[in-house]
Design a protein around this motif. Structure first.
Motif, PDB file in Angstrom:
ATOM      1  N   THR A 135       0.824  -1.213   0.000  1.00  0.00           N
ATOM      2  CA  THR A 135       0.000   0.000   0.000  1.00  0.00           C
ATOM      3  C   THR A 135       0.854   1.258   0.000  1.00  0.00           C
ATOM      4  O   THR A 135       0.489   2.270  -0.616  1.00  0.00           O
ATOM      5  N   THR A 138       1.970   1.636  -3.731  1.00  0.00           N
ATOM      6  CA  THR A 138       0.915   2.053  -4.661  1.00  0.00           C
ATOM      7  C   THR A 138       0.450   3.478  -4.397  1.00  0.00           C
ATOM      8  O   THR A 138      -0.046   4.144  -5.305  1.00  0.00           O
ATOM      9  N   SER A 139       0.599   3.946  -3.168  1.00  0.00           N
ATOM     10  CA  SER A 139       0.198   5.325  -2.870  1.00  0.00           C
ATOM     11  C   SER A 139       1.130   6.334  -3.530  1.00  0.00           C
ATOM     12  O   SER A 139       0.764   7.503  -3.720  1.00  0.00           O
ATOM     13  N   GLN A 140       2.342   5.907  -3.892  1.00  0.00           N
ATOM     14  CA  GLN A 140       3.298   6.806  -4.528  1.00  0.00           C
ATOM     15  C   GLN A 140       3.151   6.862  -6.045  1.00  0.00           C
ATOM     16  O   GLN A 140       3.781   7.694  -6.692  1.00  0.00           O
ATOM     17  N   THR A 142       1.672   7.621  -9.666  1.00  0.00           N
ATOM     18  CA  THR A 142       0.876   8.686 -10.262  1.00  0.00           C
ATOM     19  C   THR A 142      -0.493   8.140 -10.631  1.00  0.00           C
ATOM     20  O   THR A 142      -0.589   7.068 -11.248  1.00  0.00           O
ATOM     21  N   PRO A 143      -1.594   8.801 -10.262  1.00  0.00           N
ATOM     22  CA  PRO A 143      -2.941   8.306 -10.595  1.00  0.00           C
ATOM     23  C   PRO A 143      -3.089   8.079 -12.097  1.00  0.00           C
ATOM     24  O   PRO A 143      -2.706   8.914 -12.912  1.00  0.00           O
ATOM     25  N   GLY A 144      -3.649   6.944 -12.416  1.00  0.00           N
ATOM     26  CA  GLY A 144      -3.858   6.609 -13.815  1.00  0.00           C
ATOM     27  C   GLY A 144      -2.757   5.762 -14.420  1.00  0.00           C
ATOM     28  O   GLY A 144      -2.903   5.266 -15.547  1.00  0.00           O
ATOM     29  N   ASN A 145      -1.652   5.585 -13.723  1.00  0.00           N
ATOM     30  CA  ASN A 145      -0.551   4.768 -14.242  1.00  0.00           C
ATOM     31  C   ASN A 145      -0.822   3.305 -13.909  1.00  0.00           C
ATOM     32  O   ASN A 145      -0.286   2.733 -12.955  1.00  0.00           O
ATOM     33  N   GLN A 146      -1.670   2.686 -14.711  1.00  0.00           N
ATOM     34  CA  GLN A 146      -2.105   1.316 -14.454  1.00  0.00           C
ATOM     35  C   GLN A 146      -0.980   0.304 -14.659  1.00  0.00           C
ATOM     36  O   GLN A 146      -0.891  -0.688 -13.925  1.00  0.00           O
ATOM     37  N   LYS A 149       1.284   0.148 -11.610  1.00  0.00           N
ATOM     38  CA  LYS A 149       0.592  -0.515 -10.495  1.00  0.00           C
ATOM     39  C   LYS A 149       0.534  -2.029 -10.711  1.00  0.00           C
ATOM     40  O   LYS A 149       0.727  -2.812  -9.773  1.00  0.00           O
ATOM     41  N   ILE A 234      -6.994  -2.926  -5.231  1.00  0.00           N
ATOM     42  CA  ILE A 234      -5.898  -2.341  -6.005  1.00  0.00           C
ATOM     43  C   ILE A 234      -5.957  -2.780  -7.462  1.00  0.00           C
ATOM     44  O   ILE A 234      -5.767  -1.977  -8.378  1.00  0.00           O
ATOM     45  N   SER A 238     -10.971  -2.319 -13.023  1.00  0.00           N
ATOM     46  CA  SER A 238     -10.293  -1.485 -14.021  1.00  0.00           C
ATOM     47  C   SER A 238      -9.265  -2.275 -14.826  1.00  0.00           C
ATOM     48  O   SER A 238      -8.826  -1.824 -15.885  1.00  0.00           O
TER      49      SER A 238
END
Length: 578
Positions: A135, A138-140, A142-146, A149, A234, A238
């Motif tokens: 966690t 994954t919090s680090q 960038t949003p949208g970088n699937q 992740k 996580i 999506s």
């Protein structure tokens, strides 16, 4: 004599040595320094001794060029040459925003190796608490970088499996269990296959694997089954798409409806198994009628169902069968209904309601016929039919369907049948009117029988009472089916009624109601005196037409033959003409 004896013993010892060398692969395949060899069934593997680990990161190996290096058990800092560390830096390909790649990969290496294969410092409890490590990573991101992740989760899952196997191999216990807030772990050491099937349970999920799958593992297999509590949030829906799923229907509205689980047996990972493994998943929430369960596994960047199939599924759980081991879950999706299915469901709803409405009118007419013949004659008038019966028989069902469609048009049609959705209260738009009509018709039926019984008691004794009673009883039973009262058997087809009673009710309901048209023909055609008279007249007319046609045919043939005979004799022909 002593020399001969020593010679024979020496020869015998050499023979035994040759046999052992032939039967033991370790004798002909020495392992490198700081390692030992283990053989089983003409196969061998090398293992580093306690306190040492291979430079390739493999738990067992055959390559003689592999080097067993000493591990710093205190702080586990020497990971630069570790295979897990190197693969981590190569696969993650972290962005510039995450410049602590060395610390991240070191953490994964610590987790997967546990500071030495057979001398791990990580317990199952420590492994279960490592979810915070994921966690934080994954919090680090960038949003949208699937993609990033997905790489992190893939490396984490592989590291967890390696750590669990290392902990299980160090502990001499046959079975180990650990349940924490983040994951549940169940391991089992298999020394010999006394049981045909091994069943491992982690929290509420179950894995059933054939023992023969572990036979090729050195020292017997170590089977591990892990259930993750929150990792589905996580890598959820999506990461699911129709392109990566092989389904017969077009699906949409994907979401995970189970825990993510991992199954592994020693070194077996994502390879085809001789016998499929079964997984039982408990649903996170109740599956609806129009939803479809899909058994999927984590392919590295998305969910895929290749090699997996659904054995059975209900609203609470799904049983899957897969021909490989990996990380699995249940993906639920909604089947896209063609508009045609909804239209068919609406038309069937209307036609069924119309048939029951006409059953109600038939019950009313039967009651009034027995009660008062004058009223029956009035009902049979064409003017009354047009003004009352037709609008009532076809209009009331139309109103019910229109209101139902306006309130819940999405409940027309499901993925399995073009009918109303059974979940929720929408089905009562059909069951409600049917129940009321059956109740009214049954009351009409009982009242009619009471009236007819009183009339029979007043009949003249000289009449054929026995014949009339039999005919009346037969008509009464048939009328019971015509009025739709037999549909009441459908109310007993509920889950509370168990087999074999439920099966008997189901077959009875189907057979009796399928023959409803036959009952109508018997009562209103064959057993009706006026209809039988019309049949007789019709048959007589057909018979007369047939006889007349035959007479005309034979007459014309006779006349033709007569003319032919007169042509053969001219003299006679002239006399006839004169």
């Amino acid at each position: 004599m002593a020399k001969k004896t020593n010679f024979l013993l020496c020869g015998l010892s050499c023979l035994v040595l040759v046999v052992r060398t032939y039967n033991d692969p370790c004798a002909s395949h020495p392992c490198p320094a700081k390692s030992y060899c283990v053989s089983k069934e003409q196969k061998y593997f090398c293992y580093c001794i306690d306190g040492y680990a291979s430079n390739t990161g493999e738990r067992n190996f055959k390559d003689r060029n592999v080097v067993c290096r000493e591990i710093d058990i205190v702080n586990c800092s020497n990971f630069s040459s570790d295979a897990t560390f190197q693969n981590c830096q190569k696969q993650l390909n972290l962005s510039s925003s995450m410049d602590n790649s060395r610390e991240i990969c070191t953490g994964f290496a610590k987790l997967s190796r546990g500071c030495g294969e057979r001398r791990t410092t990580l317990s199952l409890q420590d492994i279960g608490n490592s979810y915070h490590f994921l966690t934080n990573l994954t919090s680090q991101i960038t949003p949208g970088n699937q993609k990033q992740k997905a790489r992190l989760v893939t490396t984490y899952l592989q590291s967890i499996e390696a750590a669990v196997l290392a902990a299980a191999s160090r502990n001499p216990k046959e079975t180990q269990k650990e349940e924490g807030p983040f994951m549940a772990i169940n391991t089992q050491r298999v020394e010999n296959c006394s049981l045909k099937t091994l069943s491992l349970k982690a929290e509420k999920q179950t894995m059933d694997i054939y023992c023969s799958t572990t036979e090729k593992e050195i020292l017997g297999g170590i089977v591990a089954f892990i259930s993750y509590a929150s990792i589905g949030s996580i890598i959820g829906e999506s990461f699911a798409s129709e392109e990566n799923l092989r389904t017969k229907e077009k699906l949409h509205n994907f979401y995970l409806n189970s825990k993510v689980v991992s199954g592994t047996v020693g070194s077996r990972k994502n390879i085809s198994l001789p016998v499929s493994v079964n997984f039982t998943f408990q649903h996170e929430k109740m599956k609806r009628e129009n939803e479809q369960s899909i058994c999927v596994y984590w392919q590295g960047s998305s969910w895929s169902n290749e090699g997996c199939q659904v054995i059975s599924s209900d609203e609470n759980q799904t049983l899957c069968s897969c021909n490989h081991l990996s990380s699995f879950a249940i993906l639920v999706a909604t089947a896209k209904l063609k508009v045609l299915c909804s239209i068919i469901a609406g038309v069937l709803h209307y036609l069924y309601l119309a048939s029951f409405t006409w059953m109600l009118l038939e019950g009313l007419q039967l009651f009034l016929t027995v009660k008062n013949l004058k009223v029956a004659n009035y009902i049979s008038a064409g003017k009354f039919k047009r003004r009352f019966i037709y609008p009532f028989g076809y209009g009331i069902p139309a109103v019910i369907v229109a209101v139902s469609a306006g309130l819940g048009h999405t409940s027309y049609g499901t993925e399995t049948h073009c009918w109303l959705n059974f979940h929720g209260r929408f089905i009562w738009s059909f069951m409600g009117p049917v129940f009321v009509i059956i109740l009214i018709n049954f009351s009409f039926y009982l009242t009619t029988l009471c009236i007819l019984k009183n009339q029979l008691s007043s009949l003249n004794n000289e009449l054929s009472r026995m014949h009339n009673t039999r005919m009346l009883a037969f008509k009464a039973i048939a009328q019971l089916f015509i009025l739709g009262c037999s549909w009441g058997l459908g109310f007993f087809l509920v889950e509370g009624v168990l087999d074999p009673i439920r099966s008997v009710m189901a077959y009875s309901f189907t057979i009796i109601n399928v023959l409803q048209g036959v009952y109508i023909y018997l009562v209103y055609c064959l057993l009706n005196h006026k209809v039988r008279e019309e049949y007789r007249r019709w048959f007589k007319k057909m018979r007369k037409r047939t006889e007349t046609g035959n007479y005309d045919f034979f007459g014309s043939v006779t006349q033709t033959k007569t003319v032919e005979n007169t042509v053969d004799f001219p003299g006679k022909s002239s006399n006839i003409s004169s």
